[in-house]
Design a protein around this motif. Structure first.
Motif, PDB file in Angstrom:
ATOM      1  N   SER A  49       1.273  -1.403   0.119  1.00 12.69           N
ATOM      2  CA  SER A  49      -0.134   0.192   0.100  1.00 12.69           C
ATOM      3  C   SER A  49       0.395   1.395   0.237  1.00 12.69           C
ATOM      4  CB  SER A  49      -0.966   0.036   1.209  1.00 12.69           C
ATOM      5  OG  SER A  49      -0.190   0.544   2.140  1.00 12.69           O
ATOM      6  N   THR A  51       3.674   4.132  -1.712  1.00 11.34           N
ATOM      7  CA  THR A  51       4.064   4.640  -2.846  1.00 11.34           C
ATOM      8  C   THR A  51       5.280   4.532  -2.809  1.00 11.34           C
ATOM      9  OG1 THR A  51       2.376   6.239  -2.448  1.00 11.34           O
ATOM     10  CG2 THR A  51       4.375   6.804  -3.910  1.00 11.34           C
ATOM     11  N   LYS A  53       9.043   5.550  -5.095  1.00  7.66           N
ATOM     12  CA  LYS A  53       8.877   6.740  -4.923  1.00  7.66           C
ATOM     13  C   LYS A  53      11.232   6.662  -5.136  1.00  7.66           C
ATOM     14  CE  LYS A  53       7.158  10.933  -5.163  1.00  7.66           C
ATOM     15  NZ  LYS A  53       6.721  12.020  -4.996  1.00  7.66           N
ATOM     16  N   LYS A 198       3.094   4.230   6.387  1.00  7.90           N
ATOM     17  CA  LYS A 198       1.146   4.161   5.910  1.00  7.90           C
ATOM     18  C   LYS A 198       0.275   5.403   6.587  1.00  7.90           C
ATOM     19  CE  LYS A 198      -2.541   0.971   5.811  1.00  7.90           C
ATOM     20  NZ  LYS A 198      -2.907   0.793   4.191  1.00  7.90           N
ATOM     21  N   TRP A 203       6.658   7.550   1.734  1.00  8.12           N
ATOM     22  CA  TRP A 203       7.096   6.564   0.529  1.00  8.12           C
ATOM     23  C   TRP A 203       8.296   5.993   0.934  1.00  8.12           C
ATOM     24  CZ3 TRP A 203       7.749  11.969  -1.747  1.00  8.12           C
ATOM     25  CH2 TRP A 203       9.162  12.147  -1.487  1.00  8.12           C
TER      26      TRP A 203
END
Length: 240
Positions: A49, A51, A53, A198, A203
């Motif tokens: 879940s 992200t 990057k 989270k 990220w």
């Protein structure tokens, strides 16, 4: 059953009425515990879940961006450092009331597995940010308002009493670059990092996510820690 490491198991925040600092701090997480503890579902599933990057530049980072160290954001009249010492140390003793811890036992240190005696003023114990503030800055916190950065820096979910020497070897490493030497604690450590990232919407890099998956694949029953304080600090707190 093995003895818990770094305090009691991370749990959902237990809300208690606190008058000053006379009541035991129970709000938020305690030290991440061993495999299977927690209440927030499978930590391994939660990794996906997050992200993914690249790491942003460290430009502009300073500790002051996250407010005054150990601000009393939960308004219990004790600073955050003493709250965590009181939570994580055994046989804690106090001076000048029920806030300032002057003695206790880290039994054992979650990172190294060693037993360490805490004495105020010549401490071998650090309070670690599980997700280092510099790492957070490079993975989203740079773009937050000050109240969210202050909240992260003082959230019990992101804090743990640990051996000072081991912690300073960690620096601002993430799961791809540093894990606790005590391998039995790695599942709990990574699960806690996942929980913090989270909760705050930070990220991860591709290498970090891969490292998280690798650790948690070895303990698929590891639960995601929950709790801690709100993600916005009270308005009276300021950061540069």
């Amino acid at each position: 059953m093995t003895r818990p490491r770094g305090g009691a198991a991370i749990a959902v925040a237990v809300l208690v009425a606190v008058a000053g600092c006379t009541a035991e701090q129970t709000e938020g997480a305690s030290g991440p515990a061993k495999s299977g503890s927690g209440t927030g579902g499978a930590a391994l599933a939660a990794v996906d879940s997050l992200t993914v990057k690249g790491r942003a530049p460290k430009t502009g980072y300073s500790r002051e961006r996250f407010g005054t160290a150990w601000a009393d954001t939960d308004s219990n009249s004790c600073d955050t450092r003493d709250d965590i010492l009181k939570r994580d140390l055994k046989q804690a003793r106090f001076t000048g009331g029920h806030c300032k811890v002057f003695y206790g036992l880290l039994d054992p240190d979650p990172y190294s597995g060693k037993d360490i005696t805490y004495r105020r003023g010549r401490s071998q114990v650090d309070i670690d940010h599980l997700v280092a503030l510099s790492d957070a800055w490079q993975k989203g916190a740079k773009y937050w308002d000050a109240s969210k950065r202050i909240a992260l820096a003082n959230d019990p979910l992101n804090l743990l009493a640990v051996d000072a020497g081991t912690n300073r070897g960690k620096g601002d490493g993430d799961a791809a670059t540093w894990l606790p030497p005590d391998k039995s604690y790695r599942c709990a450590y990574v699960a806690a990092q996942v929980a913090v990232k989270k909760k705050y919407g930070l990220w991860v890099t591709a290498a970090e996510r891969s490292a998280m998956r690798k650790v948690l694949a070895g303990c698929p029953g590891q639960k995601l820690p929950t709790g801690g304080t709100p993600t916005k600090a009270p308005e009276r707190f300021r950061a540069r």
